[in-house]
Design an enzyme around this catalytic site. Structure first.
Site, PDB file in Angstrom:
ATOM      1  N   ASP A 119     -10.559   1.295  -3.349  1.00 46.26           N
ATOM      2  CA  ASP A 119     -11.050   0.844  -1.830  1.00 46.26           C
ATOM      3  C   ASP A 119     -12.340   0.629  -1.770  1.00 46.26           C
ATOM      4  OD1 ASP A 119      -8.466   0.612  -1.009  1.00 46.26           O
ATOM      5  OD2 ASP A 119      -8.470   2.751   0.077  1.00 46.26           O
TER       6      ASP A 119
ATOM      7  N   ASP B 102       0.768  -1.066   0.032  1.00 44.61           N
ATOM      8  CA  ASP B 102       0.034  -0.142   0.051  1.00 44.61           C
ATOM      9  C   ASP B 102       0.968   1.337   0.013  1.00 44.61           C
ATOM     10  OD1 ASP B 102      -2.336   1.448   0.054  1.00 44.61           O
ATOM     11  OD2 ASP B 102      -3.300   0.225   1.594  1.00 44.61           O
TER      12      ASP B 102
END
Length: 744
Positions: free
Chosen positions: A523, A459
């Site tokens: 997301d 990430d």
């Protein structure tokens, strides 16, 4: 000097050297085996203008009277002044060709500069282009910009690019091309949620499967610009460049700067043709994740079904709970279990711990081994979330090395230097600093060496605002350092796959995808949002590289509630997985979930190797998209009885029409017969009653329909009436060729 002429897969590139510089005469449709004497293209000279033809150069410049955006901007710096050699007159010194690739060198001896341009037209028609400028002078030269551009034909009158935000990435926008410059600037220090993955010019009203389209993509994960530049004589150039900060590319004598690659595709069959060119390039790479890839993975390994723990447990890491989740996942057929954020030292929420890449002994007294063993003993791979490029101030590494934190000031943090504003309570670790880079490499390397980890979810959760090293801007150097970190870890651990996640889809580009095995598209797991996000991510990136998960019944990011069938069909057309506490899924819902896992496994070879097909529908409340077997073009060469295509018919909202009517199914071989049937949901599935809003289905639904590809495309089938935010999965099976018919 003879012109340069490259041809591949219906695309050609023609470059003339008659003016002394490299001029792109044509980029577009294949011109055939031979081109005429280019002297026939001598252009008129108008009144009150330059007294010569102005070339659309490979490197447009003011020295050739190009009044648009120049390719090279910069100046020479001497001991007492700057601004010298601001305008270069580059002329061709050499052209070398090898097959479908060429290198063109242009130089200006007076300015002390040379530019080498590499061009390659790949087998599937994708053009790859980059420039390297070298300072041949005796004093430093500062490069402000070196852009890579290509001309588009005069009938390209519309521009399509993509924009977005967190949880709404890659949404299309269109406008008419007019005189002037349309610029999309990314100053995020990463690709950006609003970055245009695809930048396309096309003929009036071009669509999914019709019209001419010229499209580009800049393969770079840092600051950048993409643009369309139309000058007063009507010519339009499209291209892109790295957006350099002050003095980020100051070349000492003999020094060079190389641009990111610009990838460019042409199609006379709409956007699906552009997609085919990109997919062909991806899938021809020796390190691609498809069967026979040389990645250190087992030969022929399919893309595994994933369970990610984030929306199931968040930071609540409890071994017993996670083992229960692993047991539930294995029962459903999951093949990869990924432990998300929260496993490392001090990480109970997102305020602390980033940078301390040690397993937290207070939560994991025996390390990660008990969970890893529980996962692998059930036949699944184990994956782990990391965010190596970031740091929390509340971390041991930040307290010990405050000078490793990126900021605009040359002063170390311990000396009171100003830091950028926080983003998700975190800062950026300075990978340009060799000690910081080595620390990060060593910690991730140790994690992989000491644990049976097959996969990293990597990430990167913030923009790189005010990003500097030693008081100077350093996004360029940070991006290259991050690339090197990926490269060296992959070299040390060739069997470990890496996903690029950047607060969802904030770093999706071909630069990062040369170093990773998939991207996390967003997301947002809301299936309605994902229909658009995945469609436009998939315009460039093939589905086997796009993470696509079934989320909870009620989305955690939008609070929308969707039936399982809609979420499942949406997730099917990607690298499929789940991000959800599936322990609570029981009864008919669990059987339905088990069935969709089985459908993915049954059809993933087709989904991850076929051509993407998007129908052009007049009713914009409906989508018909899918994947078809066979080579590029409309011919499908599959054996009788095999699945030739899968399509999703999707209702995004209520329609103005009472019924969808007959809808054509494109992308099939016109001269072959097929059987079409509804594969999911059917009457035995839990969501069947919610999916439809009809008293009686179309006649063909009960027993399937058989027809030629031409009939299915031109006449179509009456489709069922769907409730809003629902979908059905259609299976198309190949039958014998239609007697007397010919393929188109």
């Amino acid at each position: 000097m003879d012109p340069l002429y490259l041809r591949s897969a219906g695309t050609s590139l023609l470059v003339s050297f008659d003016s002394g510089e490299a001029e792109v005469i044509h980029w577009g449709a294949d011109l055939g085996a031979h081109v005429p004497d280019l002297g026939i293209l001598g252009a008129p000279v108008g009144h009150s203008s330059i007294d010569a033809h102005v070339p659309a150069g490979l490197l447009p410049s003011a020295a050739s009277a190009w009044r648009g955006r120049p390719a090279l901007r910069g100046h020479r710096i001497t001991a007492d002044a700057a601004g010298f050699d601001f305008s270069s007159r580059l002329r061709v010194t050499s052209v070398n060709t090898e097959g479908a690739a060429a290198t063109i060198v242009q130089a200006d001896a007076d300015a002390g500069l040379s530019v080498s341009s590499s061009l390659k037209l790949h087998d599937g028609g994708l053009l790859e282009l980059r420039h390297t400028v070298t300072n041949d002078g005796t004093t430093p030269f500062q490069v402000d910009e070196l852009a890579t551009v290509l001309p588009v034909a005069p009938d390209a009158v519309e521009l399509l690019d993509l924009t977005g935000r967190w949880c709404r990435e890659r949404h299309p926008q269109r406008h008419r091309i007019q005189q002037g410059t349309w610029v999309r600037t990314g100053r995020h220090g990463r690709t950006g949620h609003d970055s245009s993955l695809l930048f396309a010019a096309g003929t009036q009203g071009f669509g999914n499967r019709h019209g001419k389209v010229w499209a580009t993509h800049l393969a770079w994960s840092g600051n950048h610009e993409q643009f369309a530049d139309t000058i007063g004589d009507g010519r339009t150039m499209i291209g892109g460049s790295e957006l350099l900060g002050p003095s980020e590319a100051t070349l000492e004598p003999g020094g060079s700067y190389t641009t990111p690659a610009l990838f460019a595709a042409y199609s006379d069959r709409g956007l699906d043709g552009i997609t085919e060119a990109f997919y062909s390039w991806f899938r021809s790479r020796p390190h691609h994740v498809l069967p026979a890839a040389s990645t250190g993975l087992p030969a022929g390994k399919p893309r595994p079904v994933v369970l990610n723990t984030w929306e199931a447990v968040y930071f609540d890491h409890n071994l017993d709970t996670l083992i229960e989740l692993a047991e539930s996942a294995a029962d459903l057929g999951v093949e990869r279990f990924v432990l998300d954020d929260g496993w490392f030292r001090g990480r109970r929420d997102d305020h602390a711990g980033l940078g301390d890449w040690y397993v937290d002994g207070t939560v994991w007294p025996d390390g990660l081994a008990p969970l890893i063993n529980a996962v692998t003993s059930r036949g699944m791979e184990f994956g782990l979330w990391v965010e190596p490029e970031m740091v929390n101030l509340d971390s041991d590494v930040a307290r010990a090395h405050p000078d490793w934190i990126v900021g605009p000031s040359a002063a170390a943090h311990r000396d009171g230097g100003r830091l950028p504003l926080e983003w998700r309570n975190q800062h950026v670790i300075d990978l340009v600093n060799p000690e910081a880079w080595q620390y990060v490499f060593d910690r991730i390397d140790a994690l992989l060496a000491g644990n049976n980890i097959s996969y990293l979810k990597w990430d990167q959760n913030r923009d790189l605002a005010e990003h500097g090293h030693a008081g100077r801007p350093s996004v360029h150097a940070q991006t290259l350092a991050a690339y090197r970190l990926f490269d060296e870890l992959r070299k040390a651990h060739p069997g470990v796959e890496i996903e690029s996640c950047s607060s969802g889809g904030g770093r999706v580009d071909l630069g990062i995808l040369e170093r990773t095995d998939r991207v996390w598209a967003s997301d947002c797991n809301d299936a309605l949002e994902r229909q658009t996000i995945q469609r436009w991510t998939g315009a460039v990136v093939p589905p086997e590289l796009v993470g696509s998960h079934i989320g909870p019944t009620t989305s955690h990011t939008t609070a929308r509630t969707h039936d399982l069938s809609f979420r499942a069909i949406t997730a099917l057309f990607g690298h499929f997985g789940m991000e959800w506490d599936i322990r609570g899924v029981q009864g008919k819902d669990r059987e339905e979930l088990r069935r969709i896992v089985g459908l993915y496994k049954e059809h993933r070879d087709l989904i991850h190797s076929g051509r993407r097909v998007h129908a052009d529908l007049s009713d914009d409340s409906l989508l018909l998209h899918g994947v078809a077997a066979g080579p590029a073009g409309d011919s499908i060469e599959v054996q009788k009885g095999t699945t030739a295509a899968l399509f999703a018919l999707v209702s995004t909202r209520t329609s103005a029409a009472e019924a969808p009517g007959r809808i054509g199914i494109p992308g099939l071989d016109a001269g072959r017969s097929y059987r079409v049937e509804v594969l999911f949901p059917t009457q035995d599935d839990a969501d069947y009653a919610h999916t439809y809003t009809q008293a009686e289905p179309p006649a063909w639904v009960a027993g399937g329909a058989e027809a030629s590809g031409r009939f299915l495309a031109e006449v179509g089938l009456p489709m069922p009436i769907l409730n809003p935010e629902h979908a059905v999965l259609l299976k198309v099976t190949a039958l014998q060729p239609v007697p007397g018919a010919h393929s188109s």
